[in-house]
Scaffold this motif. Structure first.
Motif, PDB file in Angstrom:
ATOM      1  N   THR A  32      23.387  -3.576  63.997  1.00  0.00           N
ATOM      2  CA  THR A  32      23.186  -4.869  63.342  1.00  0.00           C
ATOM      3  C   THR A  32      21.719  -5.275  63.415  1.00  0.00           C
ATOM      4  OG1 THR A  32      25.434  -5.590  63.873  1.00  0.00           O
ATOM      5  CG2 THR A  32      23.824  -7.306  63.346  1.00  0.00           C
ATOM      6  N   VAL A  33      21.126  -5.539  62.254  1.00  0.00           N
ATOM      7  CA  VAL A  33      19.742  -5.995  62.176  1.00  0.00           C
ATOM      8  C   VAL A  33      19.742  -7.518  62.197  1.00  0.00           C
ATOM      9  CG1 VAL A  33      17.670  -6.095  60.746  1.00  0.00           C
ATOM     10  CG2 VAL A  33      18.975  -3.972  60.899  1.00  0.00           C
ATOM     11  N   VAL A  34      19.007  -8.109  63.155  1.00  0.00           N
ATOM     12  CA  VAL A  34      18.937  -9.567  63.248  1.00  0.00           C
ATOM     13  C   VAL A  34      17.585 -10.104  62.797  1.00  0.00           C
ATOM     14  CG1 VAL A  34      20.670  -9.689  65.065  1.00  0.00           C
ATOM     15  CG2 VAL A  34      18.259  -9.462  65.690  1.00  0.00           C
ATOM     16  N   ALA A  35      16.607  -9.234  62.683  1.00  0.00           N
ATOM     17  CA  ALA A  35      15.291  -9.673  62.184  1.00  0.00           C
ATOM     18  C   ALA A  35      14.545  -8.459  61.651  1.00  0.00           C
ATOM     19  CB  ALA A  35      14.479 -10.349  63.294  1.00  0.00           C
ATOM     20  N   GLN A  36      13.798  -8.678  60.578  1.00  0.00           N
ATOM     21  CA  GLN A  36      13.020  -7.581  60.012  1.00  0.00           C
ATOM     22  C   GLN A  36      11.796  -8.152  59.311  1.00  0.00           C
ATOM     23  OE1 GLN A  36      14.952  -4.850  57.084  1.00  0.00           O
ATOM     24  NE2 GLN A  36      14.626  -3.355  58.718  1.00  0.00           N
ATOM     25  N   GLU A  37      10.677  -7.443  59.443  1.00  0.00           N
ATOM     26  CA  GLU A  37       9.432  -7.908  58.838  1.00  0.00           C
ATOM     27  C   GLU A  37       8.614  -6.705  58.380  1.00  0.00           C
ATOM     28  OE1 GLU A  37       6.522 -10.558  57.477  1.00  0.00           O
ATOM     29  OE2 GLU A  37       8.580 -10.923  58.164  1.00  0.00           O
ATOM     30  N   VAL A  38       8.018  -6.853  57.193  1.00  0.00           N
ATOM     31  CA  VAL A  38       7.137  -5.817  56.648  1.00  0.00           C
ATOM     32  C   VAL A  38       5.790  -6.451  56.352  1.00  0.00           C
ATOM     33  CG1 VAL A  38       6.780  -4.137  54.816  1.00  0.00           C
ATOM     34  CG2 VAL A  38       9.106  -4.646  55.603  1.00  0.00           C
ATOM     35  N   SER A  67       6.116 -12.972  63.557  1.00  0.00           N
ATOM     36  CA  SER A  67       7.111 -13.287  62.531  1.00  0.00           C
ATOM     37  C   SER A  67       8.522 -13.004  63.025  1.00  0.00           C
ATOM     38  CB  SER A  67       6.819 -12.479  61.267  1.00  0.00           C
ATOM     39  OG  SER A  67       7.822 -12.693  60.294  1.00  0.00           O
ATOM     40  N   LEU A  68       8.710 -11.880  63.707  1.00  0.00           N
ATOM     41  CA  LEU A  68      10.028 -11.527  64.229  1.00  0.00           C
ATOM     42  C   LEU A  68      10.471 -12.530  65.294  1.00  0.00           C
ATOM     43  CD1 LEU A  68       9.573  -7.662  64.529  1.00  0.00           C
ATOM     44  CD2 LEU A  68      11.033  -8.855  62.899  1.00  0.00           C
ATOM     45  N   GLU A  69       9.539 -12.934  66.151  1.00  0.00           N
ATOM     46  CA  GLU A  69       9.879 -13.905  67.196  1.00  0.00           C
ATOM     47  C   GLU A  69      10.296 -15.246  66.582  1.00  0.00           C
ATOM     48  OE1 GLU A  69       7.085 -12.224  70.870  1.00  0.00           O
ATOM     49  OE2 GLU A  69       6.311 -13.780  69.518  1.00  0.00           O
ATOM     50  N   GLY A  74      12.151 -18.080  68.563  1.00  0.00           N
ATOM     51  CA  GLY A  74      11.201 -18.143  69.662  1.00  0.00           C
ATOM     52  C   GLY A  74      11.420 -17.145  70.779  1.00  0.00           C
ATOM     53  N   LYS A  75      12.433 -16.287  70.660  1.00  0.00           N
ATOM     54  CA  LYS A  75      12.670 -15.274  71.709  1.00  0.00           C
ATOM     55  C   LYS A  75      11.497 -14.298  71.753  1.00  0.00           C
ATOM     56  CE  LYS A  75      15.885 -11.684  73.212  1.00  0.00           C
ATOM     57  NZ  LYS A  75      16.005 -12.195  74.594  1.00  0.00           N
ATOM     58  N   LYS A  76      10.939 -14.084  72.949  1.00  0.00           N
ATOM     59  CA  LYS A  76       9.769 -13.229  73.096  1.00  0.00           C
ATOM     60  C   LYS A  76      10.142 -11.744  73.042  1.00  0.00           C
ATOM     61  CE  LYS A  76       6.589 -16.342  73.494  1.00  0.00           C
ATOM     62  NZ  LYS A  76       5.556 -16.479  72.430  1.00  0.00           N
ATOM     63  N   LEU A  77       9.307 -10.988  72.365  1.00  0.00           N
ATOM     64  CA  LEU A  77       9.465  -9.529  72.295  1.00  0.00           C
ATOM     65  C   LEU A  77       8.358  -8.901  73.134  1.00  0.00           C
ATOM     66  CD1 LEU A  77      10.169  -9.146  68.462  1.00  0.00           C
ATOM     67  CD2 LEU A  77      11.840  -9.063  70.331  1.00  0.00           C
ATOM     68  N   ASP A  78       8.750  -8.200  74.179  1.00  0.00           N
ATOM     69  CA  ASP A  78       7.765  -7.594  75.083  1.00  0.00           C
ATOM     70  C   ASP A  78       7.754  -6.069  75.013  1.00  0.00           C
ATOM     71  OD1 ASP A  78       6.993 -10.111  76.177  1.00  0.00           O
ATOM     72  OD2 ASP A  78       8.848 -10.102  77.352  1.00  0.00           O
TER      73      ASP A  78
END
Length: 677
Positions: A32-38, A67-69, A74-78
């Motif tokens: 399942t894709v919850v966010a995507q950015e190009v 953009s994904l965050e 606001g969830k951080k991607l580390d």
């Protein structure tokens, strides 16, 4: 999304765009894709899949990350999963064999050793083929066995089969250090930590060619902006990887030149060439408004499409052993140009229906809660990068080997031997090494006696005793005291099977006379206790001259003696069991032949004298000496059998095909079996 799923962030750092995908996997059959950015690079910071401007690429990644965050409230991607481009991938396919001294059951350890022998050979090939100005270190990031061989016949699995010879075709893939460092530095500058690294061709094939299709001979072509990555499958395995440095950007460059526009404008015109629009309106670099049609643009690109597909087809045929594949799957944005798949089919000489874009069909298992996302070919590789996280949580890690830092590609099953390969530690210094062999000739035939085995390497991991197959973790401290070389082979003449206890029997005047056999070394007579030396020319004499027999018996030679009823002189050759008469027949009394019982009674008694016997242990001749009689347990003094490190639950012992115990007596010529079961 319930909030309990672990999100995976995959980043496809391409030549034209950076694609970020965040999703999660509930089971084996969906993602399942919850966010995507190009996001496109603002400048040509990457070319042909290679990062040229680290700072600018890092800024693009930061923009995608932000953009994904935002899409994730606001969830951080580390942490991030990435892939390296096929442009820099080096692949080598090698064949290796391993022969055993006798037929034996093939173990998992034997197979592992065979595969690593292939990786070592591939690494040697990589180093040998490097250009003189190539200062890169290359790391093996993955290897796969294309096929195994059992006694030179192809087989799917070697383990538990009995063989005297095994072999394998091994496909090993390598990346140069500079590529890994560039990717890691760029991602680090974007505030991310790499948790998984794969290769773009591997990521694409995870999605586009499921394992159930890999029995077929299929090519996957991932046409990006700067490179076209190629993978070939056959018989259930990936058999080859390849790349040509031509892809979507080459089409854009033709448009830019023909229409006098900048690169970004040319890219927009290229995308519209595949649309159903009647006309394309643009401004050239002079600021003048111009108009063309999709059909006209496609016509302009026909020659470049033919050029690119000709090169791709040639590379596919090369990788596939000189013949076309059965079908081709095309992914990536660069392959969406109208006419591309048809041109590739024509160059390969296969029906056009067998070359197809793969997008929606292979991404059907992907769930997109947001309808704005599309299942198109350019998203195959980004989804594959995410899925690779679940298959292999791999990364580069460091361990210490004998005080030196070693960089390893982590595949979740690293062992001590992987560290030795990466560090260039010779494999033969891990295992016991035999001393120099003893080579000589006997009656003109070459003979070789193997040297004795030395001691295996002493290995510790973090101060604890370990083996070559021990699992290792990041930052482990490995210490290896290399194996030793055993003593040189030695052998006395009396241990030669042909020496047959060193006796030869003659019938002299009706009585059995037992004489020692004669043997010469380099033309000089030697005794049974002579230590054979390398290069010796041995001749084992199966006869005495009449004079030598008489000297042994202290009988003077005189005329009128007979050998096998024929008159003989001093130089007459007397072979075993020949009959000799020393008295002239006119003066001799009739010779009385001794019976077998009488011969036995008169034969010399050899009480308490050590004897040498020859037995066959697991098909190998073993010479045993130093005792008057032998039991099965005495074999352990002469045959290398590791009783201290069991490789089974019990020991099988047999004498001449019958079960036996270690206390049973053995005799000259017995055939023994001694092995773990």
């Amino acid at each position: 999304m319930t909030g309990t799923e672990q999100l995976v962030f995959g980043l496809d750092i391409g030549t034209r765009t950076v694609v970020g995908t965040v999703g999660y996997k509930k089971n084996e059959n969906d993602f399942t894709v919850v966010a995507q950015e190009v996001k496109e690079h603002e400048t040509r910071a990457m070319m042909d899949g290679q990062i040229h401007d680290i700072a600018k690429v890092a800024e693009t990644i930061k923009s995608v990350k932000r953009s994904l965050e935002n899409q994730l409230d606001g969830k951080k991607l580390d942490n991030v999963c990435i892939a390296a481009a096929g442009r820099v991938l080096k692949t080598v396919t090698v064949h290796v064999d391993e022969e055993f001294s006798e037929d034996q059951i093939v173990t998992d350890e034997d197979v592992r050793a065979l595969e690593l022998k292939g990786v070592e050979k591939a690494y040697t090939e990589i180093k040998r083929s490097k250009a003189a100005d190539d200062e890169n270190n290359y790391y093996c990031v993955a290897y796969s066995v294309v096929r195994y061989y059992l006694n030179d016949f192809q087989i799917m699995n070697l383990t538990d089969h009995k063989a005297s010879r095994v072999g394998a075709d091994v496909l090993a893939t390598f990346l140069p250090d500079e590529v890994i460092e560039g990717l890691y530095t760029t991602v680090d500058k974007a505030g991310l930590k790499v948790t998984s690294l794969t290769l773009e061709p591997i990521a694409a094939i995870i999605v586009a060619i499921p394992e159930k299709f890999r029995l077929l001979n299929i090519a996957l072509v991932d046409v990006g902006a700067g490179t076209s990555d190629i993978s070939i499958t056959k018989d259930g395995s990936i058999i080859a990887y390849g790349m040509i440095p031509k892809a979507g950007d080459s089409f854009t460059e033709v448009i830019a030149a023909n229409h006098l526009v900048d690169f970004n404008s040319a890219e927009a015109i290229k995308l519209e060439a595949g649309s159903k629009k009647k006309s394309i309106v643009y401004k050239d670099i002079m600021g003048l408004k111009q108009t063309t049609t999709p059909a006209a643009v496609r016509a302009e690109l026909a020659d470049k499409i033919k050029e690119n597909t000709t090169d791709i087809a040639a590379k596919i045929i090369e990788l596939n052993g000189g013949k076309p594949v059965s079908a081709v799957f095309v992914v990536g944005g660069g392959g969406k140009l109208p006419g591309f798949t048809e041109a590739l089919a024509k160059e390969l000489g296969i029906p056009k229906e067998r070359v197809a874009l793969r997008g929606e069909e292979v991404l059907s298992f992907v769930n997109y809660p947001d309808s704005t996302y599309k299942r198109t070919p350019e998203f195959v590789t980004p989804i594959g990068i995410c899925l690779n996280y679940y298959e292999k949580k791999n990364n580069f890690v460091f361990v210490n080997l004998n005080g030196d830092s070693v960089k390893l590609y982590d595949n979740n099953k690293l062992t001590v031997i992987d560290a030795t390969i990466a560090a260039g530690f010779p494999k033969d210094k891990l295992f016991p090494r035999r001393g120099p062999a003893l080579e000589f000739t006997l009656n003109g035939m070459a003979r070789m006696v193997r040297g004795e085995a030395g001691e295996a390497a002493v290995i510790t991991v973090n101060g604890r005793e370990a083996s070559a197959n021990s699992i290792i973790e990041p930052n482990d401290d490995i210490v290896i005291k290399e194996s030793t070389i055993g003593p040189m082979a030695t052998m006395e003449v009396n241990r030669l099977p042909e020496y047959n206890r060193g006796e030869i029997k003659f019938n002299v005047n009706g009585k059995i006379v037992i004489c020692p056999k004669f043997i010469s070394a380099n033309g000089e007579l030697v005794s049974g206790y002579y230590d054979i030396k390398s290069g010796d020319r041995l001749e084992l004499l199966d006869y005495y001259t009449l004079k030598q027999i008489l000297e042994f018996m202290d009988i003077p030679y005189k005329e009128g003696m007979y050998v096998n009823n024929e008159p003989a002189d001093a130089d007459t050759k007397v072979y075993e069991n020949f009959k000799v008469e020393t008295e002239p027949r006119e003066n001799a009394e009739p010779v009385k032949e001794e019976t077998a019982e009488e011969i036995e009674e008169e034969a010399p008694v050899k009480d308490d004298l050590p004897v040498t016997i020859t037995v066959i242990v697991n098909g190998t001749a073993i010479f045993m000496s130093g005792k008057t009689e032998y039991r099965f347990v005495d074999v352990l003094d002469f045959y290398p059998f590791d009783i201290q490190n069991p490789s089974g639950s019990s020991v099988l012992t047999q004498i001449n095909g019958k079960e036996a115990s270690f206390s049973d007596y053995i005799k000259d010529g017995d055939s023994l079996v001694l092995k773990w079961v």
